[in-house]
Write a protein that holds these residues in place. Structure first.
Motif, mmCIF file in Angstrom:
data_model
loop_
_atom_site.group_PDB
_atom_site.id
_atom_site.type_symbol
_atom_site.label_atom_id
_atom_site.label_comp_id
_atom_site.label_asym_id
_atom_site.label_seq_id
_atom_site.Cartn_x
_atom_site.Cartn_y
_atom_site.Cartn_z
ATOM 1 N N PHE A 159 0.835 -1.195 0.000
ATOM 2 C CA PHE A 159 0.000 0.000 0.000
ATOM 3 C C PHE A 159 0.875 1.252 0.000
ATOM 4 C CE2 PHE A 159 -2.653 -3.390 1.568
ATOM 5 C CZ PHE A 159 -3.869 -3.148 0.936
ATOM 6 N N PRO A 160 0.372 2.343 -0.598
ATOM 7 C CA PRO A 160 1.212 3.531 -0.825
ATOM 8 C C PRO A 160 1.371 4.432 0.396
ATOM 9 C CG PRO A 160 -0.986 3.939 -1.667
ATOM 10 C CD PRO A 160 -0.985 2.515 -1.172
ATOM 11 N N PHE A 161 1.679 3.837 1.540
ATOM 12 C CA PHE A 161 1.907 4.625 2.744
ATOM 13 C C PHE A 161 3.363 4.498 3.179
ATOM 14 C CE2 PHE A 161 -2.597 3.216 2.997
ATOM 15 C CZ PHE A 161 -3.196 4.465 2.919
ATOM 16 N N SER A 162 3.760 5.330 4.127
ATOM 17 C CA SER A 162 5.125 5.277 4.639
ATOM 18 C C SER A 162 5.183 4.246 5.772
ATOM 19 C CB SER A 162 5.548 6.666 5.154
ATOM 20 O OG SER A 162 6.850 6.635 5.692
ATOM 21 N N PHE A 163 5.454 2.995 5.387
ATOM 22 C CA PHE A 163 5.412 1.898 6.355
ATOM 23 C C PHE A 163 6.585 2.007 7.328
ATOM 24 C CE2 PHE A 163 6.317 -2.707 7.316
ATOM 25 C CZ PHE A 163 5.246 -2.866 8.179
ATOM 26 N N LYS A 164 6.264 2.060 8.620
ATOM 27 C CA LYS A 164 7.277 2.238 9.662
ATOM 28 C C LYS A 164 7.590 0.951 10.417
ATOM 29 C CE LYS A 164 7.541 6.692 8.949
ATOM 30 N NZ LYS A 164 8.745 7.283 8.336
ATOM 31 N N GLY A 165 7.001 -0.152 9.977
ATOM 32 C CA GLY A 165 7.332 -1.432 10.590
ATOM 33 C C GLY A 165 6.197 -2.017 11.412
ATOM 34 N N ALA A 166 6.376 -3.288 11.753
ATOM 35 C CA ALA A 166 5.430 -4.025 12.583
ATOM 36 C C ALA A 166 6.227 -4.734 13.668
ATOM 37 C CB ALA A 166 4.649 -5.037 11.741
ATOM 38 N N ARG A 167 5.749 -4.665 14.888
ATOM 39 C CA ARG A 167 6.481 -5.313 15.977
ATOM 40 C C ARG A 167 5.554 -5.591 17.147
ATOM 41 N NH1 ARG A 167 8.200 -2.439 20.434
ATOM 42 N NH2 ARG A 167 7.860 -0.191 20.464
ATOM 43 N N ILE A 168 6.072 -6.378 18.079
ATOM 44 C CA ILE A 168 5.335 -6.691 19.295
ATOM 45 C C ILE A 168 5.610 -5.613 20.333
ATOM 46 C CG2 ILE A 168 5.044 -8.343 21.170
ATOM 47 C CD1 ILE A 168 5.948 -10.542 19.251
ATOM 48 N N LEU A 169 4.562 -5.033 20.886
ATOM 49 C CA LEU A 169 4.729 -4.095 21.975
ATOM 50 C C LEU A 169 4.933 -4.859 23.275
ATOM 51 C CD1 LEU A 169 3.258 -2.169 19.877
ATOM 52 C CD2 LEU A 169 2.244 -1.052 21.869
ATOM 53 N N SER A 170 5.783 -4.355 24.121
ATOM 54 C CA SER A 170 5.908 -4.952 25.448
ATOM 55 C C SER A 170 4.668 -4.586 26.260
ATOM 56 C CB SER A 170 7.164 -4.435 26.154
ATOM 57 O OG SER A 170 7.015 -3.054 26.474
ATOM 58 N N GLY A 171 4.414 -5.329 27.299
ATOM 59 C CA GLY A 171 3.274 -5.018 28.151
ATOM 60 C C GLY A 171 3.397 -3.639 28.768
ATOM 61 N N GLN A 172 4.623 -3.254 29.130
ATOM 62 C CA GLN A 172 4.854 -1.936 29.716
ATOM 63 C C GLN A 172 4.532 -0.834 28.712
ATOM 64 O OE1 GLN A 172 8.920 -0.338 30.355
ATOM 65 N NE2 GLN A 172 8.420 -0.333 32.535
ATOM 66 N N GLU A 173 4.928 -1.027 27.460
ATOM 67 C CA GLU A 173 4.615 -0.038 26.426
ATOM 68 C C GLU A 173 3.117 0.088 26.218
ATOM 69 O OE1 GLU A 173 8.230 -0.025 23.199
ATOM 70 O OE2 GLU A 173 6.995 -1.823 23.294
ATOM 71 N N GLU A 174 2.437 -1.053 26.160
ATOM 72 C CA GLU A 174 0.996 -1.034 25.941
ATOM 73 C C GLU A 174 0.288 -0.254 27.041
ATOM 74 O OE1 GLU A 174 -2.662 -4.190 25.015
ATOM 75 O OE2 GLU A 174 -0.666 -4.935 25.579
ATOM 76 N N GLY A 175 0.682 -0.493 28.293
ATOM 77 C CA GLY A 175 0.077 0.228 29.405
ATOM 78 C C GLY A 175 0.400 1.710 29.386
ATOM 79 N N ALA A 176 1.665 2.039 29.115
ATOM 80 C CA ALA A 176 2.080 3.440 29.124
ATOM 81 C C ALA A 176 1.430 4.237 27.995
ATOM 82 C CB ALA A 176 3.605 3.524 29.009
#
Length: 497
Positions: A159-176
Motif C-alpha cells: 500500500f502507498p503509505f510510509s510503512f514504519k514497521g510491525a512489531r510486538i509491543l511490550s506489556g509496559q509499552e501497551e500500558g504506558a
C-alpha cells in the motif's frame, strides 16, 4: 516676509503638540494592526495523517488519525477520523497459515486509501503494533511469530503509505501508551491537570497505569516509566499481566475445574441450561495453561452452567495469588503496586462487557453492581437467547464470567474498595477518539507530543481586548486634538476690502 512668518505661525505641524500627537497616532495605528493580524491570523487548514493497526489477540483494528499540518509539534490536536475492524480473528490465530494474516488486512487498508488523500499517502506513517496474542505466540514459537510478521509486513508494504514497521509491543509499552492516549485526549497533559489512571483489558492481557502520590519508581524500577510531556515530568507506574485478559483467564478458571480430567464439568460462571461440548486439546492449547493439562484426560468434556455469581466469584479469586509479596504492597502474583489514587479510565473489554451488562455507571455502588450481575448470572440460558437473538452465542455465554472477572480483578486484584470503585469511569471514546494505546503509540513514534509547553496566542483574550480598547481610545483622542488644532480661527480684526 511678514506674510510668510504669519503662514509659518499658522502651520500646525510646527507645533510640538501636533508632532507628539502625530507620533502617538502612528504608534497606535501600527499597534492595532499588528496585534489584530497576529491574534487573528488565519491559515488554510491542511491536515497530516497517520495509521496505526492494533493487532490484538482476538481481532485487529485499523485507526486513522489526522492533525493540523501547521501545528505538528505545537498545539495541534490529533484526532481519530476513521476506524476499521478487520474481519476474522487476530493475526496470532494465523500462526499455522501466516499468509492469511496478511490477506486479512487488505479490506481495511483499502478503506484507509479512500480516507487519506492520495496526495498525502506517501508521507502518511503506517504502523502495526501487536500485543498479548503475539507475545504468547512468540513465547511459544519464535519462528512462527516471525513468519506471521513477515506475511503482515509484505501485505502492508503493497500500500502507498510510509510503512514504519510491525512489531510486538511490550506489556509496559501497551500500558504506558494507553495512559498517554487517555490523558492526551482529555487535555490533562498540556493544561497541567491531575492525570487519570488507565485500565486496559484485552483478550490475553490486562494493564494498569497511573501516577501515585509519593511514588518515584525506586521500589520496582521495572514497573516505572518517566515522561516529560508539555513541560511537566511524570513518573508512571505501569504493569501488564500476561494471561490475565478475559479470554485467557477463562482458560485459567476452566483449567482449575478440569484437573480431574472428567468428561463433565459444572461451571457457576455460565448460565443454568447452558451446555457445550469442548475439547481438552483446545482448552489447553494456550501457553497460559498448557502445562496444567491433567494426565490421562478424556478427549472431550461437557461444559454445563449452574449460574451462581457467588460461586463464580470464588472460582475467579483462585486465579489470583496473594500468598507472597516482597514489596511494601502488591496487587497479585507478587507484583508491586503503589497506593491507588485519583480517577481511572477503564476501556477496551472493560467497557464492552460492562456496557452490555448496563454496569458502566459507577455512581451505582459496588454492592448494587454485584447484585445486578448476580441477577444476570442467574437468568436461565434459554431466556437470554430469546432476549438477545442478535448477540453472538460465544459472547452471550461468557458475559456472566467476564463481568464477574472484571469486578473481581478490580477489587481482589488491583485493590479498589467499595469507595474507590466510584473513581472508575468506563469509557469507549474521548472526544470521538477510541481510548486505547494506539494514539499514544503513534504520538510517540512521530514525536507528536512536545516536551515543553505549547505556544499560546500572543495575548490572552482579556489582554487583547483591553489593548485594542486603549489603543482605539488613544487614537481617537489624538485625532480629535489634531482636528481641534487645525481648525481655522476667526479673526478679531475687520477685513479690509
Amino acid at each position: 516676509m511678514s506674510e510668510q512668518r504669519e503662514m509659518k505661525g499658522r502651520n500646525p505641524w510646527h507645533r510640538p503638540l501636533t508632532v507628539v500627537g502625530a507620533v502617538i497616532s502612528v504608534i497606535a495605528i501600527v499597534t492595532l494592526v499588528t496585534v489584530f493580524v497576529l491574534q487573528n491570523k488565519t491559515v488554510h487548514q491542511k491536515y497530516k495523517f497517520g495509521i496505526v493497526l492494533d493487532a490484538g489477540s482476538s481481532h485487529t483494528a485499523v485507526y486513522i488519525y489526522h492533525w493540523p499540518a501547521e501545528k505538528e509539534n505545537n498545539t495541534g490536536r490529533v484526532m481519530q477520523v476513521d476506524t476499521c475492524k478487520v474481519n476474522g480473528p487476530g493475526i496470532s490465530s494465523y500462526a499455522s497459515d501466516p499468509r492469511r494474516a496478511g490477506e486479512s488486512l487488505k479490506a481495511c487498508m483499502q478503506k484507509a486509501q479512500r480516507v487519506v488523500p492520495s496526495s498525502q499517502q506517501r508521507e502518511t506513517p503506517l504502523i502495526l503494533g501487536a500485543t498479548a496474542g503475539m507475545r504468547l505466540i512468540n513465547k511459544e514459537n519464535v519462528s512462527a511469530s516471525d513468519e506471521v510478521f513477515r506475511a503482515v509486513e509484505a501485505a502492508l508494504q503493497k500500500f502507498p503509505f510510509s510503512f514504519k514497521g510491525a512489531r510486538i509491543l511490550s506489556g509496559q509499552e501497551e500500558g504506558a501508551f494507553g495512559w498517554v492516549t487517555v490523558n492526551y485526549l482529555d487535555d490533562r497533559l498540556n493544561q497541567g491537570q491531575e492525570t487519570m489512571g488507565a485500565l486496559d483489558l484485552g483478550g490475553a492481557s490486562t494493564q494498569i497505569s497511573f501516577i501515585s502520590n509519593g511514588y518515584d519508581g525506586s521500589e520496582s524500577p521495572d514497573n516505572s516509566v518517566t515522561f516529560r510531556l508539555y513541560g511537566n515530568d511524570y513518573t508512571l507506574y505501569t504493569h501488564s499481566f500476561l494471561c490475565y485478559g478475559k479470554d485467557q483467564v477463562l482458560r485459567l478458571a476452566l483449567a482449575g475445574r478440569t484437573q480431574t480430567g472428567s468428561g463433565s464439568v459444572s461451571d457457576p460462571c455460565f448460565h443454568l441450561g447452558y451446555s457445550e461440548v469442548r475439547n481438552y486439546s483446545d482448552l489447553y492449547a494456550s501457553p497460559c495453561v498448557s502445562e496444567r493439562r491433567p494426565a490421562g484426560s478424556a478427549t472431550q468434556f461437557i461444559h454445563s452452567g449452574t449460574g451462581d455469581f457467588l460461586q463464580c466469584q470464588e472460582a475467579v479469586k483462585r486465579v489470583f495469588d496473594h500468598t507472597q509479596c516482597n514489596y511494601s504492597r502488591c496487587s497479585f502474583n507478587g507484583v508491586f503496586q503503589p497506593q491507588l489514587n485519583g480517577s481511572f479510565g477503564a476501556f477496551s473489554a472493560y467497557y464492552f462487557v460492562m456496557n452490555f451488562l448496563n454496569l458502566t455507571n459507577t455512581s451505582v455502588p459496588l454492592a448494587v453492581a454485584q447484585e445486578q450481575l448476580a441477577h444476570y448470572c442467574s437468568t436461565p440460558w434459554s431466556d437470554l437467547v430469546q432476549r438477545f437473538p442478535k448477540t453472538k452465542i460465544k459472547y452471550l455465554a461468557e458475559y456472566c464470567f467476564s463481568g464477574t472477572y472484571i469486578l473481581t480483578l478490580l477489587t481482589q486484584g488491583y485493590n479498589f474498595t467499595a469507595e474507590s470503585y466510584g473513581d472508575i469511569k468506563f469509557i469507549k471514546k474521548i472526544k470521538d477518539s477510541d481510548a486505547g494505546w494506539t494514539l499514544g503509540y503513534m504520538l510517540n513514534l512521530t514525536n507528536m507530543i512536545p516536551a515543553e509547553a505549547p505556544d499560546t496566542l500572543p495575548l490572552p483574550y482579556g489582554g487583547y481586548v483591553s489593548l485594542m480598547i486603549v489603543m482605539t481610545l488613544l487614537l481617537t483622542i489624538t485625532l480629535a486634538l489634531a482636528v481641534f488644532i487645525r481648525r481655522p480661527r476667526c479673526s478679531k480684526h475687520p477685513q479690509i476690502i
